[in-house]
Design a protein around this motif. Structure first.
Motif, PDB file in Angstrom:
ATOM      1  N   HIS A 123      -7.655 -21.892  -5.479  1.00 49.55           N
ATOM      2  CA  HIS A 123      -9.066 -21.780  -5.117  1.00 49.55           C
ATOM      3  C   HIS A 123      -9.828 -22.982  -5.672  1.00 49.55           C
ATOM      4  CE1 HIS A 123      -7.752 -17.662  -4.539  1.00 49.55           C
ATOM      5  NE2 HIS A 123      -7.445 -17.590  -5.825  1.00 49.55           N
ATOM      6  N   GLN A 124     -10.870 -23.401  -4.949  1.00 46.04           N
ATOM      7  CA  GLN A 124     -11.712 -24.476  -5.466  1.00 46.04           C
ATOM      8  C   GLN A 124     -13.165 -24.192  -5.141  1.00 46.04           C
ATOM      9  OE1 GLN A 124     -10.614 -28.552  -4.920  1.00 46.04           O
ATOM     10  NE2 GLN A 124     -12.552 -29.294  -5.730  1.00 46.04           N
ATOM     11  N   ASN A 125     -14.021 -24.492  -6.126  1.00 45.30           N
ATOM     12  CA  ASN A 125     -15.463 -24.429  -5.939  1.00 45.30           C
ATOM     13  C   ASN A 125     -15.869 -25.714  -5.209  1.00 45.30           C
ATOM     14  OD1 ASN A 125     -18.240 -24.350  -6.139  1.00 45.30           O
ATOM     15  ND2 ASN A 125     -18.265 -23.757  -8.280  1.00 45.30           N
ATOM     16  N   ALA A 126     -16.604 -25.589  -4.115  1.00 46.01           N
ATOM     17  CA  ALA A 126     -17.019 -26.754  -3.321  1.00 46.01           C
ATOM     18  C   ALA A 126     -18.266 -27.426  -3.879  1.00 46.01           C
ATOM     19  CB  ALA A 126     -17.255 -26.332  -1.872  1.00 46.01           C
ATOM     20  N   SER A 127     -18.942 -26.786  -4.813  1.00 46.01           N
ATOM     21  CA  SER A 127     -20.182 -27.340  -5.356  1.00 46.01           C
ATOM     22  C   SER A 127     -19.926 -28.132  -6.635  1.00 46.01           C
ATOM     23  CB  SER A 127     -21.183 -26.220  -5.650  1.00 46.01           C
ATOM     24  OG  SER A 127     -22.329 -26.744  -6.298  1.00 46.01           O
ATOM     25  N   SER A 128     -20.660 -29.225  -6.770  1.00 38.88           N
ATOM     26  CA  SER A 128     -20.603 -30.021  -8.000  1.00 38.88           C
ATOM     27  C   SER A 128     -21.631 -29.564  -9.021  1.00 38.88           C
ATOM     28  CB  SER A 128     -20.850 -31.496  -7.678  1.00 38.88           C
ATOM     29  OG  SER A 128     -19.820 -31.983  -6.855  1.00 38.88           O
ATOM     30  N   THR A 129     -22.508 -28.619  -8.611  1.00 44.18           N
ATOM     31  CA  THR A 129     -23.598 -28.216  -9.502  1.00 44.18           C
ATOM     32  C   THR A 129     -23.684 -26.712  -9.759  1.00 44.18           C
ATOM     33  OG1 THR A 129     -25.128 -28.119  -7.634  1.00 44.18           O
ATOM     34  CG2 THR A 129     -25.011 -30.206  -8.854  1.00 44.18           C
ATOM     35  N   GLU A 130     -23.191 -25.886  -8.834  1.00 43.27           N
ATOM     36  CA  GLU A 130     -23.342 -24.434  -8.946  1.00 43.27           C
ATOM     37  C   GLU A 130     -21.990 -23.753  -9.131  1.00 43.27           C
ATOM     38  OE1 GLU A 130     -26.307 -22.848  -8.984  1.00 43.27           O
ATOM     39  OE2 GLU A 130     -27.236 -24.831  -8.859  1.00 43.27           O
ATOM     40  N   PRO A 131     -21.928 -22.718  -9.970  1.00 45.61           N
ATOM     41  CA  PRO A 131     -20.667 -21.963 -10.108  1.00 45.61           C
ATOM     42  C   PRO A 131     -20.435 -21.083  -8.878  1.00 45.61           C
ATOM     43  CG  PRO A 131     -22.377 -20.968 -11.444  1.00 45.61           C
ATOM     44  CD  PRO A 131     -22.976 -22.223 -10.859  1.00 45.61           C
ATOM     45  N   ALA A 132     -19.204 -20.645  -8.710  1.00 47.74           N
ATOM     46  CA  ALA A 132     -18.841 -19.667  -7.677  1.00 47.74           C
ATOM     47  C   ALA A 132     -18.241 -18.461  -8.394  1.00 47.74           C
ATOM     48  CB  ALA A 132     -17.839 -20.259  -6.695  1.00 47.74           C
ATOM     49  N   LYS A 133     -18.371 -17.303  -7.769  1.00 51.53           N
ATOM     50  CA  LYS A 133     -17.861 -16.078  -8.394  1.00 51.53           C
ATOM     51  C   LYS A 133     -17.347 -15.146  -7.316  1.00 51.53           C
ATOM     52  CE  LYS A 133     -20.077 -14.247 -11.865  1.00 51.53           C
ATOM     53  NZ  LYS A 133     -21.037 -13.475 -12.686  1.00 51.53           N
TER      54      LYS A 133
END
Length: 158
Positions: A123-133
């Motif tokens: 899995h990868q978070n696409a944002s450089s500024t916001e977390p994903a959950k």
């Protein structure tokens, strides 16, 4: 011999006895019915380290399904891994993607993603500024109780 008699006497059923088994469900109240403030209990250190992202276990006495909360920090990507149990992710916040056997599946809050058993994935978070959950629901306890739950982390178990 019925199921109750077998339980009392300790007798074992064979495949020839399949027609003789009759389920008699009964309610057994577990000691724990709620896990309050799951994320305040802290990360599961082993899984968080192995997956390279925060993981919080929901500590309830389930015997067939489990529920965990997964977090991805900005730009964070997990290790590739696979397991014999199925997983359904429900994305609570953020945007990202899950790679399943080389196929990229983009997701965002409100989406659900299915990960089949024994599929390599990460899995990868696409944002450089916001977390994903996300919430991850798995049938791992059921397979663990049957003695057939396996998990591999790429690069570690191979």
């Amino acid at each position: 011999m019925n199921t109750q008699q077998a339980l009392v006497t300790g007798a074992k059923f064979t495949s020839n006895d399949f027609h003789k088994t009759y389920a008699r469900p009964h309610f057994r109240r577990p000691d724990k019915l709620i896990h309050r403030n799951v994320e305040q209990a802290g990360e599961h250190n082993q899984f968080s380290t192995e997956r390279k992202h925060p993981v919080f276990f929901v500590d309830l006495p389930t015997q067939n399904v489990s529920l965990t909360i997964g977090g991805l920090l900005p730009d964070q990507v997990t290790n590739r891994h696979r397991h014999t149990y199925e997983t359904v992710l429900y994305v609570l916040a953020g945007k990202g993607w899950t790679e399943i056997e080389g196929e990229r599946i983009d997701w965002q809050a409100g989406d659900a993603v299915y990960i089949p058993s024994w599929a390599w994935h990460r899995h990868q978070n696409a944002s450089s500024t916001e977390p994903a959950k996300y919430l991850a629901c798995e049938n791992a306890p059921q397979l663990q109780n049957l003695g057939v739950a396996l998990r591999e982390e790429e690069g570690r178990d191979l």
